[in-house]
Design a protein around this motif. Structure first.
Motif, PDB file in Angstrom:
ATOM      1  N   MET A 171       0.745  -1.134   0.000  1.00 25.91           N
ATOM      2  CA  MET A 171      -0.024  -0.095  -0.014  1.00 25.91           C
ATOM      3  C   MET A 171       0.920   1.258  -0.033  1.00 25.91           C
ATOM      4  SD  MET A 171      -3.219  -1.122   2.665  1.00 25.91           S
ATOM      5  CE  MET A 171      -3.930   0.256   1.904  1.00 25.91           C
ATOM      6  N   THR A 172       0.490   2.144  -0.783  1.00 23.99           N
ATOM      7  CA  THR A 172       1.192   3.575  -0.866  1.00 23.99           C
ATOM      8  C   THR A 172       0.761   4.181   0.259  1.00 23.99           C
ATOM      9  OG1 THR A 172      -0.609   4.482  -2.232  1.00 23.99           O
ATOM     10  CG2 THR A 172       1.193   3.258  -3.428  1.00 23.99           C
ATOM     11  N   ASP A 173       1.595   5.438   0.521  1.00 24.29           N
ATOM     12  CA  ASP A 173       1.031   6.446   1.529  1.00 24.29           C
ATOM     13  C   ASP A 173      -0.129   6.999   1.206  1.00 24.29           C
ATOM     14  OD1 ASP A 173       3.811   5.919   2.915  1.00 24.29           O
ATOM     15  OD2 ASP A 173       4.517   7.702   2.170  1.00 24.29           O
ATOM     16  N   GLU A 174      -0.373   7.230  -0.095  1.00 23.61           N
ATOM     17  CA  GLU A 174      -1.566   7.780  -0.409  1.00 23.61           C
ATOM     18  C   GLU A 174      -2.816   7.013  -0.188  1.00 23.61           C
ATOM     19  OE1 GLU A 174       1.126   7.802  -2.421  1.00 23.61           O
ATOM     20  OE2 GLU A 174       1.584   9.880  -2.201  1.00 23.61           O
ATOM     21  N   GLN A 175      -2.529   5.592  -0.178  1.00 23.98           N
ATOM     22  CA  GLN A 175      -3.827   4.652  -0.127  1.00 23.98           C
ATOM     23  C   GLN A 175      -4.211   4.495   1.507  1.00 23.98           C
ATOM     24  OE1 GLN A 175      -1.987   1.497  -2.275  1.00 23.98           O
ATOM     25  NE2 GLN A 175      -3.586   1.446  -3.846  1.00 23.98           N
ATOM     26  N   LEU A 176      -3.144   4.607   2.310  1.00 27.32           N
ATOM     27  CA  LEU A 176      -3.129   4.716   3.741  1.00 27.32           C
ATOM     28  C   LEU A 176      -3.761   5.854   4.306  1.00 27.32           C
ATOM     29  CD1 LEU A 176       0.265   3.064   4.854  1.00 27.32           C
ATOM     30  CD2 LEU A 176      -1.869   1.987   4.891  1.00 27.32           C
ATOM     31  N   LEU A 177      -3.462   6.982   3.497  1.00 29.98           N
ATOM     32  CA  LEU A 177      -4.190   8.420   3.968  1.00 29.98           C
ATOM     33  C   LEU A 177      -5.661   8.371   3.618  1.00 29.98           C
ATOM     34  CD1 LEU A 177      -3.659  11.095   5.084  1.00 29.98           C
ATOM     35  CD2 LEU A 177      -3.145  11.902   2.750  1.00 29.98           C
ATOM     36  N   CYS A 178      -5.913   7.694   2.427  1.00 33.81           N
ATOM     37  CA  CYS A 178      -7.361   7.429   2.128  1.00 33.81           C
ATOM     38  C   CYS A 178      -7.953   6.747   3.169  1.00 33.81           C
ATOM     39  CB  CYS A 178      -7.440   6.750   0.843  1.00 33.81           C
ATOM     40  SG  CYS A 178      -8.996   6.589   0.116  1.00 33.81           S
ATOM     41  N   ILE A 179      -7.576   5.726   3.499  1.00 33.05           N
ATOM     42  CA  ILE A 179      -8.239   4.978   4.757  1.00 33.05           C
ATOM     43  C   ILE A 179      -8.282   5.710   6.077  1.00 33.05           C
ATOM     44  CG2 ILE A 179      -7.912   2.876   6.065  1.00 33.05           C
ATOM     45  CD1 ILE A 179      -6.700   1.257   3.891  1.00 33.05           C
ATOM     46  N   GLN A 180      -7.450   6.410   6.277  1.00 32.23           N
ATOM     47  CA  GLN A 180      -7.423   7.305   7.511  1.00 32.23           C
ATOM     48  C   GLN A 180      -8.493   8.187   7.446  1.00 32.23           C
ATOM     49  OE1 GLN A 180      -2.403   7.385   7.885  1.00 32.23           O
ATOM     50  NE2 GLN A 180      -3.572   9.050   8.709  1.00 32.23           N
ATOM     51  N   ASN A 181      -8.433   8.674   6.096  1.00 30.85           N
ATOM     52  CA  ASN A 181      -9.550   9.832   6.129  1.00 30.85           C
ATOM     53  C   ASN A 181     -11.107   9.357   6.107  1.00 30.85           C
ATOM     54  OD1 ASN A 181      -7.809  12.042   5.828  1.00 30.85           O
ATOM     55  ND2 ASN A 181      -7.676  11.849   3.558  1.00 30.85           N
ATOM     56  N   ILE A 182     -11.029   8.109   5.460  1.00 33.23           N
ATOM     57  CA  ILE A 182     -12.591   7.600   5.422  1.00 33.23           C
ATOM     58  C   ILE A 182     -12.818   7.130   6.959  1.00 33.23           C
ATOM     59  CG2 ILE A 182     -13.942   5.324   4.739  1.00 33.23           C
ATOM     60  CD1 ILE A 182     -12.066   5.394   2.356  1.00 33.23           C
ATOM     61  N   VAL A 183     -11.972   6.653   7.768  1.00 38.92           N
ATOM     62  CA  VAL A 183     -12.198   6.437   9.352  1.00 38.92           C
ATOM     63  C   VAL A 183     -12.630   7.607   9.815  1.00 38.92           C
ATOM     64  CG1 VAL A 183     -11.148   5.668  11.267  1.00 38.92           C
ATOM     65  CG2 VAL A 183     -10.733   4.443   9.385  1.00 38.92           C
ATOM     66  N   ILE A 184     -12.028   8.960   9.694  1.00 32.55           N
ATOM     67  CA  ILE A 184     -12.200   9.984  10.537  1.00 32.55           C
ATOM     68  C   ILE A 184     -13.728  10.477   9.833  1.00 32.55           C
ATOM     69  CG2 ILE A 184     -11.468  12.279  10.370  1.00 32.55           C
ATOM     70  CD1 ILE A 184      -8.628  11.634  10.160  1.00 32.55           C
ATOM     71  N   ASN A 185     -13.864  10.683   8.337  1.00 31.04           N
ATOM     72  CA  ASN A 185     -15.130  11.068   7.956  1.00 31.04           C
ATOM     73  C   ASN A 185     -16.400  10.268   8.454  1.00 31.04           C
ATOM     74  OD1 ASN A 185     -13.945  13.084   6.518  1.00 31.04           O
ATOM     75  ND2 ASN A 185     -13.706  11.721   4.632  1.00 31.04           N
ATOM     76  N   ASN A 186     -15.955   8.935   8.493  1.00 31.43           N
ATOM     77  CA  ASN A 186     -17.176   8.028   9.057  1.00 31.43           C
ATOM     78  C   ASN A 186     -17.568   8.138  10.181  1.00 31.43           C
ATOM     79  OD1 ASN A 186     -17.554   6.902   6.591  1.00 31.43           O
ATOM     80  ND2 ASN A 186     -16.741   4.914   7.064  1.00 31.43           N
ATOM     81  N   VAL A 187     -16.273   8.114  11.251  1.00 31.12           N
ATOM     82  CA  VAL A 187     -16.789   8.620  12.746  1.00 31.12           C
ATOM     83  C   VAL A 187     -17.188   9.807  13.195  1.00 31.12           C
ATOM     84  CG1 VAL A 187     -15.609   8.511  15.039  1.00 31.12           C
ATOM     85  CG2 VAL A 187     -14.826   6.823  13.274  1.00 31.12           C
ATOM     86  N   GLU A 188     -16.946  11.005  12.392  1.00 30.45           N
ATOM     87  CA  GLU A 188     -17.292  12.189  12.604  1.00 30.45           C
ATOM     88  C   GLU A 188     -18.698  12.206  12.088  1.00 30.45           C
ATOM     89  OE1 GLU A 188     -13.422  15.311  12.585  1.00 30.45           O
ATOM     90  OE2 GLU A 188     -14.718  14.965  10.796  1.00 30.45           O
ATOM     91  N   LYS A 189     -18.981  11.616  11.042  1.00 30.00           N
ATOM     92  CA  LYS A 189     -20.477  11.750  10.698  1.00 30.00           C
ATOM     93  C   LYS A 189     -21.490  10.803  11.436  1.00 30.00           C
ATOM     94  CE  LYS A 189     -23.266  11.407   6.316  1.00 30.00           C
ATOM     95  NZ  LYS A 189     -23.171  10.904   4.907  1.00 30.00           N
TER      96      LYS A 189
END
Length: 198
Positions: A171-189
């Motif tokens: 996994m690239t850094d960009e792919q990992l960052l994408c997963i991190q952002n999805i986790v953040i967005n889901n939990v916040e929403k």
């Protein structure tokens, strides 16, 4: 399906640095399979195999989806088991809103990757729902460990946890960052939460 845990678990935890597995670990195993589904936890009518004060059943209405608890000390003694044993049981895996087979830890040649998060939520919001929302954010997330939780004194609490990602390929850094952002967005929403600044 039966999940059995014993011995030591993650070194980083909100209770202390090193700890033995406890009933909340198998509880989290089951909850991670439920995604954002609504459920309640019942603690009465513990079966004979379970410690009467360390037992719970996850239910939806009158349907029992799963049970979890510590193996009763008398049962452990009969089996010559000297360490605490935690058990989770799903009578029918098809009753789970999210099929548990989709959340098994994959066999992979790649090392798991961990990422830490800390969120601020209402004091009354269940930590279990934050965890289940994080786990359901991506198919490669299979484990979550809460390592810090405290009351912030203004009707809010902080919950910090580590997710473990099991990549199917490099996994690239960009792919990992994408997963991190999805986790953040889901939990916040879904949890009316806010990511905590470090």
């Amino acid at each position: 399906m039966c999940i059995v845990r014993t011995g030591m678990t993650s070194q980083k935890h909100w209770m202390n640095r090193f700890r033995s597995v406890d009933v909340f670990d198998v509880k989290a195993d089951i909850i991670s399979m439920l995604g954002a589904q609504k459920f309640t936890i019942r603690t009465d009518n513990a079966p004979l195999w379970a410690h009467p004060y360390k037992y719970g059943a996850i239910v939806q209405g009158t349907k029992v989806l799963a049970e979890f608890g510590q193996l009763h000390p008398s049962v452990a003694k009969q089996m010559h088991i000297k360490t605490p044993v935690m058990i989770a049981i799903v009578e029918d895996i098809n009753n789970l809103p999210i099929n548990a087979k989709n959340k098994k830890i994959p066999v992979t040649d790649f090392m798991p990757i961990t990422r830490d998060f800390a969120f601020i939520v209402d004091n009354t919001f269940p930590a279990e729902k934050v965890i289940s929302t994080a786990v359901s954010s991506d198919k490669n997330i299979s484990e979550v460990t809460v390592f810090d939780s405290f009351d912030m004194g203004d009707g809010k609490k902080s919950i910090a946890f580590t997710i473990k990602i099991y990549p199917e390929k490099n996994m690239t850094d960009e792919q990992l960052l994408c997963i991190q952002n999805i986790v953040i967005n889901n939990v916040e929403k879904k949890c009316n939460a806010k990511i905590r600044d470090k």
